[in-house]
Design a protein around this motif. Structure first.
Motif, PDB file in Angstrom:
ATOM      1  N   TYR A 335     -14.755  15.977   6.014  1.00 47.76           N
ATOM      2  CA  TYR A 335     -13.991  14.998   6.780  1.00 47.76           C
ATOM      3  C   TYR A 335     -14.422  14.922   8.237  1.00 47.76           C
ATOM      4  CZ  TYR A 335     -11.159  14.535   2.644  1.00 47.76           C
ATOM      5  OH  TYR A 335     -10.765  14.283   1.362  1.00 47.76           O
ATOM      6  N   THR A 342     -11.859   6.177   9.369  1.00 44.22           N
ATOM      7  CA  THR A 342     -12.133   5.926   7.948  1.00 44.22           C
ATOM      8  C   THR A 342     -11.670   7.065   7.050  1.00 44.22           C
ATOM      9  OG1 THR A 342     -14.361   6.894   8.105  1.00 44.22           O
ATOM     10  CG2 THR A 342     -14.151   4.525   8.539  1.00 44.22           C
ATOM     11  N   ASP A 344      -9.548   9.181   4.620  1.00 52.14           N
ATOM     12  CA  ASP A 344      -8.620   8.777   3.570  1.00 52.14           C
ATOM     13  C   ASP A 344      -7.611   9.899   3.339  1.00 52.14           C
ATOM     14  OD1 ASP A 344      -7.393   8.326   1.038  1.00 52.14           O
ATOM     15  OD2 ASP A 344      -9.001   6.937   0.526  1.00 52.14           O
ATOM     16  N   GLY A 346      -5.085  10.054   1.304  1.00 50.99           N
ATOM     17  CA  GLY A 346      -4.859  10.315  -0.117  1.00 50.99           C
ATOM     18  C   GLY A 346      -5.911  11.240  -0.686  1.00 50.99           C
ATOM     19  N   GLU A 347      -7.176  10.957  -0.356  1.00 54.47           N
ATOM     20  CA  GLU A 347      -8.276  11.791  -0.842  1.00 54.47           C
ATOM     21  C   GLU A 347      -8.173  13.203  -0.269  1.00 54.47           C
ATOM     22  OE1 GLU A 347     -13.190  11.792  -0.906  1.00 54.47           O
ATOM     23  OE2 GLU A 347     -12.093  10.077  -0.073  1.00 54.47           O
ATOM     24  N   GLU A 378      -0.327   5.482   0.805  1.00 48.11           N
ATOM     25  CA  GLU A 378      -1.603   4.964   1.300  1.00 48.11           C
ATOM     26  C   GLU A 378      -2.109   3.828   0.416  1.00 48.11           C
ATOM     27  OE1 GLU A 378      -4.949   6.935   3.763  1.00 48.11           O
ATOM     28  OE2 GLU A 378      -5.139   7.642   1.704  1.00 48.11           O
ATOM     29  N   LYS A 382      -2.787  -0.119   1.630  1.00 50.68           N
ATOM     30  CA  LYS A 382      -4.083  -0.779   1.436  1.00 50.68           C
ATOM     31  C   LYS A 382      -3.911  -2.166   0.830  1.00 50.68           C
ATOM     32  CE  LYS A 382      -7.063   3.283   1.105  1.00 50.68           C
ATOM     33  NZ  LYS A 382      -7.831   4.185   0.209  1.00 50.68           N
ATOM     34  N   ASN A 389      -4.657   2.880   8.976  1.00 54.60           N
ATOM     35  CA  ASN A 389      -5.147   4.199   8.580  1.00 54.60           C
ATOM     36  C   ASN A 389      -4.053   5.242   8.756  1.00 54.60           C
ATOM     37  OD1 ASN A 389      -6.562   6.941   9.517  1.00 54.60           O
ATOM     38  ND2 ASN A 389      -7.905   5.899   8.075  1.00 54.60           N
TER      39      ASN A 389
END
Length: 527
Positions: A335, A342, A344, A346-347, A378, A382, A389
């Motif tokens: 990360y 950018t 994420d 959730g990820e 999230e 989107k 973000n």
């Protein structure tokens, strides 16, 4: 018993139709649950929130399960209302729409108008749903061993544990009094936020099986065309929704656990949060840990991140610290190489949950619920406003509230406590050194270290022990030399026995030797 046997045959028939003996995958599992009926659809939806129990690929597929089921006929609805209200529904309601506006496995929703012309919605629980679900789950639990064997999943999915977890969650969701309490608590938490609201509960008409709430007319958050036609700024909607969600987590400690698009509407300039049947609680302790973890990731502080991870749960087996550090370093590195905007969330949450599972760290169900809720949030944002973000907003919210959260009295109290604790420990040092020397003398010292640089650590330990021994020799020489000065030992020089002078000089030489060695070692480390 006959009814139970018949239902079991139905379950086995569905399993056979889907050829579970040839293995199972996420898509096949969804098909099985849909064919088994509304109870199992609901279970699948709840299972999708439990990535600590099920693999992530199963959770993602189960989240796509349909929510609409066959509606109850209006005669059944009228009968339930009469039973729960203890009077004819037309004595309370001026009008009840026959067509439901939503049908789910546990309840269905109808629009209505009270006698005072206020618009409301009626959430009506399906008859005997708790009993039906309990019977289905009892049968499924009996078949859990067979399911593990037949599906070929082995220990991948512990069906018995899944069923127990789901039953507890389902019982809570079937209690509409609890949902009413959630709505009231949520409303109170957000009453100072002008752009956020939720339905009002009419407690005089509500109970465990019937929930009467104010009707809110609006636009679902992912209905982009309608929002644009009404002139709404979708970026502002996304920003404010995310900010309010961060408030729920980090300030309120009470959050909406299922923020999918159907539960978020825009009405008259306000964000309306619907359906609080599933809500999570986050204690002050866990909120503090979460802030530490996010800060550690942003600062690339692996040591602090490791401590935060271990604080989130309880290790079920011995932790391989070297491996955990490596995995955390890899995760943070992934990360850190991204542009901040950018990232994420959730990820990131999914990676964190996978890491906890890998190292067998058991976590509280509310933490898992929060992680899944964040992923859902999230995804919803989107659909409405892709530019928003969550990581940015979360860190901005933390920064903005950091100063407000500082309590001078509490900080002074903590500082005094730390000073007291440090002072107390410093007084214990002589006794601890004495104990260490005793066990060293008796050969009882054993040090276990986990490090990729074990040999270097051992060399440093040996050097440190050598220095300690030489220091003790110096102390012994000087102490004995001083005692001899008080005796009548001869010959003497300047009033001191020769042997005392020799002891002082020898000790001084050893001290100079140690100082020179330490200076040389420091020079090497700098290079």
């Amino acid at each position: 018993m006959k009814q139970e046997t018949g239902r079991l045959k139905e379950i086995l028939h569905v399993l056979k139709e889907h050829k579970v003996t040839q293995g199972i995958d996420p898509v096949k599992l969804c098909g099985i649950l849909e064919d088994l009926g509304p109870t199992y659809v609901k279970l699948g939806q709840i299972m999708s929130m439990r990535s600590d129990i099920l693999p992530e690929r199963y959770c993602k597929e189960l989240a796509r399960l349909r929510t609409d089921v066959k509606p109850m006929d209006f005669n059944t609805v009228w009968g339930i209302l009469k039973k729960e209200l203890h009077k004819e529904p037309n004595e309370i309601f001026q009008k009840i729409n026959k067509e439901p506006i939503g049908c789910a496995s546990i309840a269905q929703v109808h629009k209505a108008v009270l006698k005072d012309k206020k618009k409301v919605v009626l959430k009506i629980q399906r008859p005997n749903i708790k009993q039906i679900m309990e019977e289905d789950l009892t049968l499924l639990k009996k078949a859990s061993g067979f399911l593990n064997f037949a599906t070929g999943t082995g220990d991948l999915i512990d069906f018995r544990k899944v069923i127990d977890e789901l039953w507890e969650t389902s019982k809570e969701e079937m209690d509409f009094i609890k949902e009413a309490q959630h709505l009231e608590r949520f409303y109170k938490n957000q009453e100072d936020v002008r752009y956020v609201t939720c339905p009002k509960v009419y407690k005089e008409y509500s109970n465990r099986h019937l929930l009467v709430m104010s009707y809110i007319d609006g636009i679902q958050i992912d209905h982009i065309k309608e929002l644009d036609e009404e002139g709404y700024d979708r970026y502002e909607i996304g920003q404010k929704t995310a900010q309010n969600y961060c408030k729920q987590i980090l300030s309120d400690g009470f959050f909406h656990a299922d923020p999918h698009p159907g539960n978020l509407w825009i009405s008259e300039g306000q964000i309306v949060w619907l359906d609080l049947g599933m809500a999570g609680n986050l204690s002050e302790h866990y909120r503090a840990i979460m802030k530490r973890a996010i800060t550690a990731i942003l600062k690339n502080d692996i040591y602090e991140l490791k401590n935060a991870f271990l604080s989130f749960g309880k290790a079920t087996q011995k932790i391989d610290h070297a491996s955990l550090y490596t995995d955390l370093d890899d995760m943070v590195g992934k990360y850190m190489n991204m542009d901040f905007g950018t990232m994420d969330l959730g990820e990131l949450m999914e990676d964190a949950l996978d890491l906890l599972k890998k190292h067998k760290i058991a976590i509280d169900s509310d933490i898992t619920l929060l992680a899944r809720s964040m992923v859902t949030m999230e995804g919803t944002l989107k659909l409405c406003s892709p530019q928003v973000n969550m990581i940015k907003i979360l860190t901005s919210y933390m920064s903005a509230n950091m100063i407000n959260e500082i309590d001078p009295k509490r900080e002074v109290k903590h500082a005094l406590r730390d000073i007291y604790g440090s002072s107390k420990k410093s007084l214990e040092i002589p006794a601890q050194i004495s104990d260490l020397l005793n066990i060293t003398k008796n050969g009882q010292v054993r040090i276990n270290l986990e490090s990729s640089q074990m040999d270097e650590v051992r060399r440093d330990m040996k050097k440190g022990m050598d220095h300690l021994i030489l220091t003790l020799i110096v102390m012994a020489l000087w102490f004995s030399s001083a005692l001899l000065c008080l005796s009548d030992v001869t010959p003497r020089i300047d009033g001191m026995p020769y042997i005392s002078v020799a002891g002082f000089i020898t000790g001084l030489v050893i001290v100079i030797y140690l100082l020179i060695k330490m200076i040389i070692q420091k020079g090497r480390h700098r290079k």
